[in-house]
Design a protein around this motif. Structure first.
Motif, PDB file in Angstrom:
ATOM      1  N   PRO A 119       5.456  -4.840   4.689  1.00  0.00           N
ATOM      2  CA  PRO A 119       6.399  -4.376   3.673  1.00  0.00           C
ATOM      3  C   PRO A 119       5.730  -3.641   2.515  1.00  0.00           C
ATOM      4  O   PRO A 119       4.520  -3.724   2.319  1.00  0.00           O
ATOM      5  CB  PRO A 119       7.080  -5.651   3.193  1.00  0.00           C
ATOM      6  N   LYS A 120       6.581  -2.945   1.779  1.00  0.00           N
ATOM      7  CA  LYS A 120       6.175  -2.189   0.588  1.00  0.00           C
ATOM      8  C   LYS A 120       5.182  -1.085   0.937  1.00  0.00           C
ATOM      9  O   LYS A 120       4.165  -0.910   0.279  1.00  0.00           O
ATOM     10  CB  LYS A 120       5.662  -3.116  -0.492  1.00  0.00           C
ATOM     11  N   ASN A 121       5.486  -0.370   2.009  1.00  0.00           N
ATOM     12  CA  ASN A 121       4.804   0.847   2.412  1.00  0.00           C
ATOM     13  C   ASN A 121       5.887   1.891   2.641  1.00  0.00           C
ATOM     14  O   ASN A 121       7.036   1.672   2.275  1.00  0.00           O
ATOM     15  CB  ASN A 121       3.983   0.605   3.685  1.00  0.00           C
ATOM     16  N   SER A 122       5.538   2.991   3.244  1.00  0.00           N
ATOM     17  CA  SER A 122       6.521   4.046   3.522  1.00  0.00           C
ATOM     18  C   SER A 122       6.540   4.392   4.999  1.00  0.00           C
ATOM     19  O   SER A 122       6.552   5.565   5.371  1.00  0.00           O
ATOM     20  CB  SER A 122       6.202   5.286   2.681  1.00  0.00           C
ATOM     21  N   PHE A 123       6.526   3.372   5.846  1.00  0.00           N
ATOM     22  CA  PHE A 123       6.618   3.615   7.277  1.00  0.00           C
ATOM     23  C   PHE A 123       8.040   4.079   7.596  1.00  0.00           C
ATOM     24  O   PHE A 123       8.991   3.388   7.256  1.00  0.00           O
ATOM     25  CB  PHE A 123       6.314   2.344   8.084  1.00  0.00           C
ATOM     26  N   PRO A 124       8.183   5.244   8.249  1.00  0.00           N
ATOM     27  CA  PRO A 124       9.528   5.718   8.582  1.00  0.00           C
ATOM     28  C   PRO A 124      10.036   5.097   9.879  1.00  0.00           C
ATOM     29  O   PRO A 124       9.253   4.646  10.717  1.00  0.00           O
ATOM     30  CB  PRO A 124       9.313   7.219   8.763  1.00  0.00           C
ATOM     31  N   GLY A 125      11.314   5.066  10.032  1.00  0.00           N
ATOM     32  CA  GLY A 125      11.906   4.658  11.301  1.00  0.00           C
ATOM     33  C   GLY A 125      11.808   3.166  11.578  1.00  0.00           C
ATOM     34  O   GLY A 125      11.654   2.353  10.678  1.00  0.00           O
TER      35      GLY A 125
ATOM     36  N   ASN B 216       0.859  -1.170   0.000  1.00  0.00           N
ATOM     37  CA  ASN B 216       0.000   0.000   0.000  1.00  0.00           C
ATOM     38  C   ASN B 216       0.898   1.223   0.000  1.00  0.00           C
ATOM     39  O   ASN B 216       2.071   1.131  -0.365  1.00  0.00           O
ATOM     40  CB  ASN B 216      -0.932  -0.031   1.219  1.00  0.00           C
ATOM     41  N   ARG B 217       0.365   2.338   0.413  1.00  0.00           N
ATOM     42  CA  ARG B 217       1.150   3.574   0.470  1.00  0.00           C
ATOM     43  C   ARG B 217       1.014   4.218   1.842  1.00  0.00           C
ATOM     44  O   ARG B 217       0.905   5.433   1.959  1.00  0.00           O
ATOM     45  CB  ARG B 217       0.677   4.532  -0.617  1.00  0.00           C
TER      46      ARG B 217
END
Length: 74
Positions: free
Chosen positions: A56-62, A34-35
């Protein structure tokens, strides 16, 4: 609700920070491809039966919150 499966849906935004409080009997969360942005909610540690997190394949920071390491089924 025991399972949340939202993989490969092009969803955007951040997760509710209280998701683990809202779903304390959650056993699995699938959010792959997802995003999603924003932090992985530390409240997931309240879901004491959580045994699978697929992020995985998301933009979770940290980093993943360290309190999730206390979950016995994870």
């Amino acid at each position: 609700m025991r399972d949340i499966g939202l993989g490969a849906n092009q969803l955007e935004g951040s997760l509710n920070l209280d998701i683990g409080v809202a779903f304390p009997i959650l056993s699995q969360i699938v959010l792959v491809e997802n995003r999603f942005t924003g932090p992985v909610p530390s409240s997931l540690s309240n879901a004491s039966m959580l045994g699978g997190t697929f992020l995985p394949k998301n933009s979770f920071p940290g980093l993943v919150p360290p309190n999730l390491g206390r979950l016995q089924n994870l």
